[in-house]
Structure formats: C-alpha cells, structure tokens
Design a protein around this motif. Structure first.
Motif, mmCIF file in Angstrom:
data_model
loop_
_atom_site.group_PDB
_atom_site.id
_atom_site.type_symbol
_atom_site.label_atom_id
_atom_site.label_comp_id
_atom_site.label_asym_id
_atom_site.label_seq_id
_atom_site.Cartn_x
_atom_site.Cartn_y
_atom_site.Cartn_z
ATOM 1 N N GLU A 64 0.834 -1.215 0.000
ATOM 2 C CA GLU A 64 0.000 0.000 0.000
ATOM 3 C C GLU A 64 0.863 1.257 0.000
ATOM 4 O O GLU A 64 0.572 2.217 -0.729
ATOM 5 C CB GLU A 64 -0.912 0.015 1.224
ATOM 6 C CG GLU A 64 -2.114 -0.893 1.135
ATOM 7 C CD GLU A 64 -3.085 -0.666 2.280
ATOM 8 O OE1 GLU A 64 -4.270 -1.004 2.125
ATOM 9 O OE2 GLU A 64 -2.674 -0.148 3.351
ATOM 10 N N GLY A 68 0.854 4.085 -2.946
ATOM 11 C CA GLY A 68 0.551 5.484 -2.660
ATOM 12 C C GLY A 68 1.621 6.412 -3.206
ATOM 13 O O GLY A 68 1.312 7.463 -3.800
ATOM 14 N N LEU A 119 -2.456 4.966 0.809
ATOM 15 C CA LEU A 119 -2.705 5.082 -0.627
ATOM 16 C C LEU A 119 -2.874 6.531 -1.068
ATOM 17 O O LEU A 119 -2.877 6.822 -2.268
ATOM 18 C CB LEU A 119 -3.949 4.276 -1.004
ATOM 19 C CG LEU A 119 -3.798 2.745 -0.893
ATOM 20 C CD1 LEU A 119 -5.155 2.062 -1.008
ATOM 21 C CD2 LEU A 119 -2.840 2.222 -1.955
#
Length: 323
Positions: A64, A68, A119
């Motif tokens: 994640e 991001g 994210l």
C-alpha cells in the motif's frame, strides 16, 4: 486490452496484483511493472494492508505504501482503480494469521483509515474483507463497511476467502438493514481444479467451489450481480515451469485430461499455456477477472498479450468439458 465492468465502473479485464511491490520486488521494478500495465490500458490494481508481513523484515504495509507513492509521483487519480483488503494484518509483530486484526467494527474503521492514508486517497475504490473472522458476527462487519460507504470513505465493497454461507448471511444482513452489500468476491481460481477434500498449501487461500459459482449465478438471476476476481490464476508458474510442481491437491486424474486439452488449444491458438488459461477465465461464465502477480516485465507482457487472445466457443467448451 479487454475491459469489463464492476458494478457500473469500467476496469481492465485483467487485474495486476501488487502484493510483492515495494518488498520482494524492488522499487524500480515495481514502478516499471505498474507503468507498463497502465501504458497497455490496465486500470485495475490489487493490494492489501498486510502485504507482505510474512517476509523477512516485512511489516505488512509495504505494498500500500509503495502504491501510494507511485500514484503521487505519476499523478494517477481516478483512472486506476486500486482495490485493497483488511482484516488479516497481525496484531503482534512477527506473528501470523492466528493473530489477525479481524473484522470487528473497530478494526474495520481503523484499518480503512490507515489504508486511505497510505494510498493517499480520500475514498478507497474497492475494499474487501480479506478473510473470515469467526470471532465477529458478519452483521457487525457489514454494518461497519456500510458506515464507511455512508461517510464517502469507500466506493465499493467486497469479500475474499469467505465460505458461501457467510456470503449469504452478509447479503441478508445488508438487505435487512438497508446497507450496501459486498458485490465483489475474490477467491483463488484457475483452469486446473483441485480436490476440495485436500488442503491447499497456502493456509490463507480459499478456492472457488461449485457451490460458490452456483451462488453467484443464482444471485445474478435474482438481480443481484457479483464480480468474481480470481487470484493465483497461473498457479505460481506451475503451468509452464518444471521447477514449480503442482500442489498435492491437483494430483488427480482430471488434471492430466485438462492439461492435454490446454496443450491442444494452446497449439491451435499459437499461445502459451498461461495465456490460454487467462483467456479461458476472461470468457468464463459467470464472469471472472483474473488477478495476476508478476515480478518481471516479460511475465507481465505475456499476461497482457492474453487480453488480445479470444478463444472460439468450441475451444472454450472443450477446455471446460475436460475432466
């Protein structure tokens, strides 16, 4: 690139799994894979808040966090749908799934907030309950998910690795309370079928069963459509790599018959086994979105080329009938 729809939103018919990105797949390669996927028209990426806690030095947020950063650096916004999952992150460093956070209302709210921050989004495109939490009533979980949707923090809901009876209980809870129901289902599925009385080597994996397919078809007939996303569709390389033997669960007579049919169709189509498997899944009934994990551009290109492969109705039927 082929495209399909998930509850009215157009996405690529092939989903890119980002599980290893930012950890066992280095940052440069991970970025190159995402860039190639998007350049080819890919718009559907999958991750989870626990990827990959089990590798040495892993904390469970690497994928994640990497996604991001990639989104910010590339200026990617709503054109790429990023799905994530919660519930399986261990609460104790170094522990496994026996210490998962679970799916209580508190755990759901906390994990979703962390995922949005990593994210870099105000709203998660698609959020799954990653795996079953026997300690928490499914009604509590679905209620917590509904609150996220009501607050505009999640667009679409899904469930992964849940037994069919739990899916039905979730549907009933949503209907009884006027909540949005989980409409995307993520399970392990491929062309080769395992014995359902033999355990898979990965304890966290739950395979598509005939009962689950029947549930999806019955729900669609009742006006409640689901999208089925299939992970591990290429069996971690076992279709094409002699050094990756099939798991014990696939050791039955039907496997040989299916592999023979697969080789026949691959020769006719001028394609690889992997590509025929992905094409078979993309033409599946009920519809399936294969989720591929890759660690090299060559692997990704092979998968992308499969989106241009269209099997004839006879080939698809021959593959399906082999047993």
């Amino acid at each position: 690139m082929r495209y399909t729809t998930i509850q009215g939103r157009t996405v690529s018919a092939l989903c890119l799994g980002a599980m290893q990105f930012g950890s066992t797949t280095d940052a440069a390669t991970s970025a190159a894979l995402l860039d190639r996927f998007v350049e080819a028209g890919g718009t559907f990426v999958d991750t989870a808040d626990c990827y990959q806690f089990w590798v040495e030095g892993g904390q469970g947020h690497e994928s994640e966090t990497f996604l991001g950063g990639w989104r910010r650096e590339r200026g990617v916004t709503d054109e790429v749908v990023v799905a994530t999952k919660l519930g399986a992150q261990p609460t104790v460093p170094g522990a496994g799934l026996e210490a998962q956070e679970g799916l209580s209302a508190k755990a759901v709210a906390t994990a979703a907030e962390r995922s949005r921050a990593r994210l870099g989004v105000d709203t998660l495109d698609l959020l799954y309950a990653h795996r079953e939490d026997p300690r928490t009533p499914i009604e509590e979980t679905i209620g917590a998910f509904a609150e996220l949707v009501a607050r505009g923090e999640v667009r679409e809901l899904g469930m992964s690795n849940h037994r069919t009876w739990r899916l039905e209980r979730a549907r009933a809870a949503a209907e009884a309370n006027g909540w949005p129901r989980p409409r995307v289902l993520q399970y392990r599925y491929s062309y080769l079928q395992p014995r359902h009385d033999a355990a898979l080597e990965s304890s966290g994996h739950m395979h598509v069963t005939p009962e689950l397919l029947d549930f999806v078809r019955a729900e669609e007939a009742a006006g409640r459509e689901h999208a089925l996303v299939a992970y591990t569709p290429l069996l971690t390389g076992a279709y094409i790599r002699p050094d990756r033997p099939l798991e014990y669960a696939y050791d039955h007579p039907g496997t040989a018959a299916r592999l023979a049919a697969l080789d026949e169709v691959a020769a006719e189509a001028g394609a690889t086994r992997n590509q025929v498997v992905l094409a078979w899944l993309m033409d599946h009934e009920p519809r399936v979105v294969p989720l591929v994990g890759v660690s090299s551009l060559a692997q990704l290109d092979e998968a992308l080329e499969a989106t241009d492969l269209t099997l004839t109705a006879e080939q698809h039927s021959r593959l399906t009938a082999a047993h």
